[in-house]
Structure formats: structure tokens, C-alpha cells
Design a protein around this motif. Sequence first.
Motif, short mmCIF file in Angstrom:
data_model
loop_
_atom_site.label_atom_id
_atom_site.label_comp_id
_atom_site.label_asym_id
_atom_site.label_seq_id
_atom_site.Cartn_x
_atom_site.Cartn_y
_atom_site.Cartn_z
N LEU A 3 0.85 -1.19 0.00
CA LEU A 3 0.00 0.00 0.00
C LEU A 3 0.88 1.24 0.00
O LEU A 3 1.84 1.34 0.77
N ARG A 4 0.54 2.18 -0.84
CA ARG A 4 1.29 3.44 -0.92
C ARG A 4 0.65 4.46 0.01
O ARG A 4 0.00 5.42 -0.41
N ILE A 5 0.81 4.21 1.30
CA ILE A 5 0.26 5.09 2.31
C ILE A 5 1.35 5.42 3.33
O ILE A 5 2.30 4.66 3.50
N SER A 53 -4.24 10.21 -3.32
CA SER A 53 -3.58 8.93 -3.60
C SER A 53 -3.76 7.96 -2.44
O SER A 53 -4.00 6.76 -2.65
N GLY A 54 -3.65 8.46 -1.22
CA GLY A 54 -3.85 7.60 -0.05
C GLY A 54 -5.28 7.10 0.04
O GLY A 54 -5.53 5.94 0.37
N GLU A 57 -5.92 4.20 -2.23
CA GLU A 57 -5.37 2.92 -1.82
C GLU A 57 -6.38 2.10 -1.03
O GLU A 57 -6.32 0.87 -1.02
N PHE A 58 -7.31 2.78 -0.38
CA PHE A 58 -8.30 2.10 0.46
C PHE A 58 -9.62 1.85 -0.24
O PHE A 58 -10.32 0.89 0.08
N ASP A 60 -12.09 1.98 -3.95
CA ASP A 60 -12.15 1.96 -5.41
C ASP A 60 -12.90 3.19 -5.89
O ASP A 60 -14.11 3.31 -5.69
N HIS A 289 -7.20 -2.84 7.39
CA HIS A 289 -7.79 -1.82 6.54
C HIS A 289 -9.13 -2.27 5.95
O HIS A 289 -9.41 -3.48 5.90
N THR A 291 -9.99 -2.56 2.97
CA THR A 291 -9.82 -3.02 1.60
C THR A 291 -9.12 -4.38 1.62
O THR A 291 -8.28 -4.63 2.50
N HIS A 345 -0.07 -3.73 5.01
CA HIS A 345 -1.44 -4.24 5.01
C HIS A 345 -1.94 -4.59 6.40
O HIS A 345 -3.15 -4.69 6.61
#
Length: 642
Positions: A3-5, A53-54, A57-58, A60, A289, A291, A345
Motif C-alpha cells: 500500500l502506498r500510504i 492517492s492515499g 489505496e483504500f 475503489d 484496513h 480493503t 497491510h
Amino acid sequence: MPLRIETFSNVTGGSSFFKAVGHPLAAPKAAILIARLASFGPVAVYDPLGLLSGLAEFYDLSSIDVCGIYVQDVEKVGQEVFGHAARPVTDLPSSGARTVFVVAFDSQRLEGHIAHLIPKQAGVVSLDAMRVPEDMLNDPGHYLSKFNWATNFAWFRDGDGHHTRVVSANYWPRYGAKGTRLWACLFDGEGRPIADWTEPMPPTDGTVVIDSRQVRERFDLSPFCGSLFLHIIGAAGHDVVKYALDTYGDDGTVLSCTHDANAWPADLYAGLPAPREGERVSLWIQNSHPTPIPAGAVGLNPMGSSDIRTLDRAVPAFATLELDVASLFPEARWPQQFEVQAGKHFVRPRYEIAAADGRRRMAHANVERTDLKPDPKLPLLTGGAVDKGVVGKGHILPAPLLPMGRWRTVLLPTPMSTAQTELPVKAVVYDRNGAAVAEHRFGNLKRSDSVALDVTGLVADKTVVDGWGHVELVYDFEAGTIADGWLHALVRYEDVTTGHVAETSFGSHMFNMAMVYRDEPQSYHGRPPGLSTRLFLRLGTDPWDTLCHLVYPASTQWHATSDTSLVLVRRDGVEVARKRLTIPCGGSHFWRYREMFTEAERLAAGDHAYVLIRDTTCRLFGYHGCLAAGDTAFSLDHMFGF
């Protein structure tokens, strides 16, 4: 895929944004918000804080008809964001948008900045549509304040004779908190919420207890093994939710313990041991998360190896999955150890080891840091003794040498940062008075080396006063000079009579010195140096006894003895009794609750009391555990402070 967070920075601390948008109460509102945006397109997305962007990630966002991404920062104009070249917000009037989506909480001020730029017929929505109830916010005017997000996850199981208990204390009033409450949400193994509740926290310093048997009975639940989400409402001082976690059973041989999960998911974890012959090692993956974790996104590799083998199935949102490490590496055996490819994750994971005789034990992997580099100053500053060098012994990782008539102590160094290509270390064993008894030099271990030391065997032919003491893992700069100060080890304790095992893992610190080097000695709260002790010793419920092993490590010369108070505190936060200990500098003290406090004092304290270990003269490092009736089982872990 990771994840890009942003979850945690060792410079700025924990991030609140991922907690806010990933909160169990925010996720259903996010679905409603996304559906609304999808129905009222085209949508102009205004992303002044760089949060889009964050968010993506979670959730859609592909159903939203985006007509443009708009930014406030001139330097971000033209950068690709969500598949679009970012445009200046001054272009918003010509966007043709039916809806403007402001990607921010507390958006009123930001909306005011661009009110004259919003197309006349366009509606405006923001992340404020995802806010949790206002009465859950300590600082409603600053939604992303870390004190609004004092949250954590606990691994929680009840079924087949196995139970769990979360134990902590209401320490937030010490920092000015008032009216604290607890909101809890229990997810089953598939990630479905099966219970939630709010309860007032106990009085200041009172004990917090959540027992899986009571939760199951209260909500009439079937057996479960999942995640318990904890949210402290009204927190102050810090946002860390600390707790001890006991696992126990209907059978007296079922007993183990670990502690809080570290609420900030990391890219990597390490220190996961391979099984001994006949053992099963399970990594419990708690998706933290809203997702799913995609198939192939989580994996293991032997430490120091590029052979990454991945989990071939997805993990639903908030679900809990048991991964048998032998399903990926059937050939691996102790003392080999694994690196966990976690991709942010899930929070710091627990692992469970089932022995051939059915006994189980819990422990946790540790966060493997990716931001460190070797520190060339450490070998120059560290003298290897309390009276040598600027920082004396430097980094110390202290662990008990439990009474050798009952327990065998084994220590395994565990690389815990990506910078640790080498690990020059040695172990020094001390008796209770701080006198060195024996030393083992590991040499300059390679990252791929997994070398376990039988500490008890090392001193078997030595005189150890009272048969117990402690061991310190320290750098050995005669063997090598690559070090980053993030020294870790796994320490395993085996009952030589029953075969019951407990283990714990942790990292080094500089202890008890007046100088400060890179935020060491670490402080619980405020600036370093941290030179005092406030440790939480949860007490086992009847018929268990409780053990405690306190170590007084010192990097440099410090006070000759500690001045330690053991304060017995009732469940409602009222002090019942107080004892005093003096521990020699460089030494340790092993004690049991039923031997330290009288029967009358224990009766006055009652169930779910605890001992506050307080010392204003030095920093102690502590370990606690429970002892089952008849010595059929025991547990052990390091303690937490607050």
C-alpha cells in the motif's frame, strides 16, 4: 503490492489520515460518498493536501467520472495524480464539473479559499462526509489530531477451550484527559463486524479488562478468532494504546502472553522463527484496513535471502488469516528466521507455535525499519564498558536469565533493519548483583546467519548467585563496525520439567546516562533522556501467580542501586500496598507476586489489580508472566511503560 500510504515516521510520528479514512465507522460512509460522487458527475477533484492517492489505496474510485484533478501547490501542477495531470485550482471555473470533491477533512476553510472558483451549478462534498460521530472526537476542530485516533488492534480468540484477555490501565488522565471512553468493534475471521460497544473507562489508573469469554457470552456469539479494534475516546498525552494480551484455556496447560500490536502497519516485519521438528508456526495476518489484501501481496523469505514466497489467496477487509509458514517453506527449521513482506497491510503480527505435545505459545514479530543507515559514529562513541567511551556500553538489549533449576534460556539475534547486512554482537551474562559471569562472542554475523545461544548452558559450570540473573546483547566492535542502533533479539524460555515454552522479542536502547545520542535514552513521554521508570505489571487472576524480572541496565556509570517502588493498585486505581526494592546497577531482581505481597494485601487488591513499578532515579527494563496452578504452564513477555 504494498500500500502506498504513510503510516509512521520516526521523525514526525504516526499518521492520522490512514486511521481516519480506514476507521471501521468511516468505511460505510466512504461507500455512500463514493456512490454519491459516481451519481453526480462529472467530478472535479480538488486535492490541496495531497491526500487523494492515499484515499485511492483504500477505496475503489473508478466509478467516479473525474473531469480533472486540481491542486493548490504550484510545484505540483503537471504531476500525475490518479491518472490525470494535475491542474491549477484557478482552472476550476472551466472544469464543467457538476460536483467538486474537496479531498480534505475540516474542509470549510479550504472551500472558502476557492468559493469564487467553484462553478455556479456545482455541489461541493468533502471527506467530512466520512467523519465518525462527533462525540468520539477529542478535538473536533482538528479532525486529524492524533488524539482523535488513539486506536489499535488486538488479536482475539474464543473457542475450542482457548480464550484471550486484553489488560491495560487508564493512563490518559495522567496527561490531562477527562471522561475517557472505550469504543470496541470485534471482527470475525472473515472480517465481518459481529459486536461493538462503548463503555466508560475506569477511574484514573484503573484497570481495563476485556475478556473473550465475557464478550462471547454478552453478545451470544459463536466461536471466533479475529480482530478486536480498540478506540480510546478522549485521549490526551499520546495516541498509543498499550495493553498486555493473555491467552489461556480450559486446560491448565494453555497459557501464553504477548502485548499491543503497534498500530502503524509497516512494510516489513522480522524475527519470525521457523519451527522445530514437530512444531507448527502460524503467522496471524490481521488485515488492518477496509480493503482486501490481494493474493500475492504478502509473503515470507528466509532472513538474508531473496527467495520470497507469497500467499496465494486474498484476505478480506478486516479479516484474520492463519498462515502456516510450512505451507511456504516446508524445509525451514529453527533457528532459521523469516522476514515478513507485509506491504503496510497489517499491524505488527502475532505468531503462534503449536508444539508436538499440543502446547501453544504466542509472541509477535517486530517492525523492520527501512529508513536506517549504518552509523559510523557508534563504534567511536561506544567503549564497551560503563567507564569507557562517550556512551559507555552503548546500546543494550537486556533479557532475564530465569532461575536455571526450572528454565532454560536461549537467545537468537534477529536482524531488524534493511541496513543490517552484518551484525557484530556478543552476549554477556550477569548475576543478580551485576557481576559478569560469562561472555559469548557471536562474531560478525551475516544477515543470513541464524545462531541461537543456549545462555543457560553457557553458565552451567559457573557460579551464578541464586541461580538467576540476566543477559545483555551488545555490539562487539572488535568483530565488525557496521551498526545502526536497532539491535534486536528473540529470547526463548523452556520449562525443563514440563517442556512448556514462552518467548519474547524486543530491541536495544541506551540506558541510564546523562548524555543524549539520537534520542537515546528513550523517554516514554517528552524529550530524552528517559531516566525514570513507570512500568505496568498486570497480575494473573486466581489461581495464577505472577512473576516479574526487573533489570537495571546502564550504559554508563549510574546510581549504585535503584530506589524502586512496587505499588499494588486495585482495579479502580486505588493504591493498596507499596514495597521497596533496591537493585544493584547492572543487576536484576526476580520476584513473584505471592511472595512479595501478603495474603491480606492480595485479598484487598482483588482480581484484575496490577503493580505499578515506579523509580524516579533510573530506567529499569521489565518482564512479566503468569504461573499456572501446579506449575503446569507459564507465560513471559516484556512489559510496557506509560
